[in-house]
Design an enzyme around this catalytic site. Structure first.
Site, PDB file in Angstrom:
ATOM      1  CG  ASP A 295      -0.314  -0.418   2.523  1.00 33.68           C
ATOM      2  OD1 ASP A 295       0.732  -1.102   2.525  1.00 33.68           O
ATOM      3  OD2 ASP A 295      -0.880  -0.060   3.566  1.00 33.68           O
ATOM      4  CD  GLU A 479       8.089   1.974   6.285  1.00 33.15           C
ATOM      5  OE1 GLU A 479       6.942   1.529   6.242  1.00 33.15           O
ATOM      6  OE2 GLU A 479       8.347   3.200   6.321  1.00 33.15           O
TER       7      GLU A 479
END
Length: 532
Positions: A295, A479
């Site tokens: 996403d 991340e």
């Protein structure tokens, strides 16, 4: 709440909307929540979703109803007076000067949490055992993240690995599936089904023994993904099940709700307002993309560019179906150990049919990769992404196609810093120029499985080198990374987070496969993947 919601015909989304202890904040706090989210009283809407009420939710709502409408300032003051906002995970505490490996070792205690009981009105879901969170704004356990995180836990952390598996097993027993994460607002969806691979880590030399131990939970997860199987028809999917024209059963990502996400409420409203699709369908497709873990990505956009054209539920993806193939193989192997040959035959047959469908319907001979299929048109979408490597990762690919996929990966996805997510730059985080730790592991181990250790080692060295270089410059593990330039990543709905669970885990696992810390000529030995 009844255990094994799927088996008891209690759907997770129904439970989430009717049980007070699992109602998401948008339902529990009604207009207060939607008004605060629309007004953006906090820059990151997840802050609102994770806020802890300081008194009974019903009393807060009653007081708000008496006072509204409020100015933006008064609304912010009302919210801050009635809720506690906990800080993000702090991960900069390890002392300076540590090696990359030692820094990661020092991070694990900072990322480990215990939540045996959730505070009343909180969105947090309780879990019986300790677990590791990703870091930053992500202060709860996440489903697919956790497999890659667990790869980096050492022999002395075997207990923590077992605890995390037991937490996921608990969620399957309690909610009928593994939610996206341990928050009430995640209960209507799951994430890529990596549970069987987590279980295999408990017994790497004999994974079938571990699968036999967790066989009820593995079967329950399969039931969740296949719910609606008997109702699906060509041109009419049911929940996550898609029946294609040739009778094949494959799966798609889906979500049980069709409203804005609690954690991105205002953002979803804005997307729907700019779309030509019905708002309820936009919300479901956004949520389905969140279930995919990607996403967001050009994979889910009709025009390949804009989030307003999202159509995730139209897409039959190779990554999800490859993992479900692995799950079916794992159940079959576990059934043999459990002395249930009929069960083993049943699930092996399901796996064989799925593998045949993946190779017949999701292979794109033009790109040389497995591809996303639009079930409405019956056509492949021409996506060149790292999702196309998943059939190699789980063993679903046939040998000839695997060799072609390796060549296409080298030609189109290999970059300076590792494997790029896609070949398109949309500004979304699951597109170029970003690369992600899980996709490096899937690529490396998938290529190893089919005999291309040279390319696998090349990817591993490039990734570890990128992570090392950025760590040397920033003192952080991130991340995601821009693998085209070997620098920190960007894009997406929120700021770049550090911590970071799956980066730590995959980096350690790949360093363990190398003789050195990322030098171009470091020796490489293919990691052993404990899958079926």
């Amino acid at each position: 709440m009844a255990l094994l919601g799927v088996a008891c015909n209690v759907t997770p989304q129904k439970a989430a909307e009717t049980a007070s202890d699992t109602a998401p904040p948008s339902i529990l706090f009604g207009d207060l929540y939607s008004d605060a989210a629309k007004a953006r009283i906090h820059p990151d809407t997840k802050t609102l979703a994770d806020a802890v009420p300081l008194r009974a939710p019903a009393d807060i709502v009653a007081d708000y109803d008496k006072q509204k409408p409020l100015s933006e300032t008064a609304l912010r003051n009302f919210f801050d007076a009635n809720f506690r906002i906990d800080p993000p995970v702090e991960t900069v505490a390890p002392p300076e000067g540590l090696s990359l490996r030692d820094h990661i070792a020092a991070l694990w205690p900072l990322l480990t949490r215990t939540t045996k009981k959730a505070e009343p009105g909180s969105s947090r879901l309780p879990l019986p055992e300790p677990y590791v969170v990703p870091g930053g704004r992500f202060t709860e356990i996440y489903y697919w993240d956790s497999y890659f995180t667990m790869l980096g836990l050492g022999p002395d952390q075997a207990g923590l690995r077992r605890h995390m598996v037991d937490d996921f097993a608990y969620m399957i027993r309690t909610y009928g599936h593994v939610p996206n994460g341990s928050r009430t607002y995640y209960l209507s969806r799951s994430q890529p089904p990596f549970f069987y691979l987590m279980v295999s880590l408990l017994s790497p030399n004999d994974p079938a023994r571990a699968w036999a131990e967790y066989l009820p939970e593995l079967k329950a997860e399969h039931d969740f993904w296949m719910a609606g199987e008997t109702d699906a028809a060509p041109g009419a999917p049911s929940l996550r099940v898609v029946k294609l024209a040739d009778g094949s059963l494959l799966n798609r990502y889906y979500d049980g709700r069709d409203v804005p996400r609690d954690e991105s409420y205002g953002e979803d409203l804005a997307v729907a307002a700019g779309s030509s699709h019905p708002a309820s369908q936009v919300y479901r497709d956004i949520r389905a993309a969140a279930e995919s873990g990607w996403d967001f990505s050009s994979r889910w956009f009709v025009d390949g560019k804009s989030l307003t054209t999202i159509h995730t539920t139209d897409v039959v993806p190779p990554d999800l179906n490859s993992l479900l193939y692995g799950l079916e193989k794992a159940i079959a192997a576990g059934c043999l150990v459990a002395d249930d040959p009929a069960c083993a035959i049943t699930y092996a047959a399901k796996a064989d049919k799925r593998r045949a469908a993946i190779n017949a319907l999701l292979w794109n001979a033009d790109s040389g990769l497995y591809d996303d299929l639009d079930w409405k048109t019956g056509k492949l979408l021409g996506h060149v992404t790292a999702a196309g490597i998943y059939p190699l990762f789980t063993g679903a690919a046939d040998e000839t196609k695997a060799a072609e996929a390796a060549s296409a990966t080298r030609a189109h996805l290999l970059q300076q810093g590792g494997i790029v997510t896609s070949t398109i730059d949309t500004g979304q985080q699951w597109d170029a120029p970003n690369g992600w730790a899980p996709l490096q592991w899937v690529s490396v181990t998938g290529l190893c499985r089919y005999g291309d250790a040279a390319l696998a080692g090349d990817i591993a060295r490039r990734w570890v080198s990128t992570v090392s270089r950025v760590y040397d410059g920033t003192g952080r593990l991130l991340e995601k990374y821009n693998v085209m330039d070997a620098v920190p990543g960007g894009g997406g709905e929120y700021a770049l987070q550090d911590g970071f669970g799956w980066t730590n885990g995959v980096t350690i696992a790949l360093m363990d496969a190398m003789a050195g810390p990322g030098e171009a000529d470091a020796a490489f030995t293919c990691p052993v993947v404990t899958g079926p």
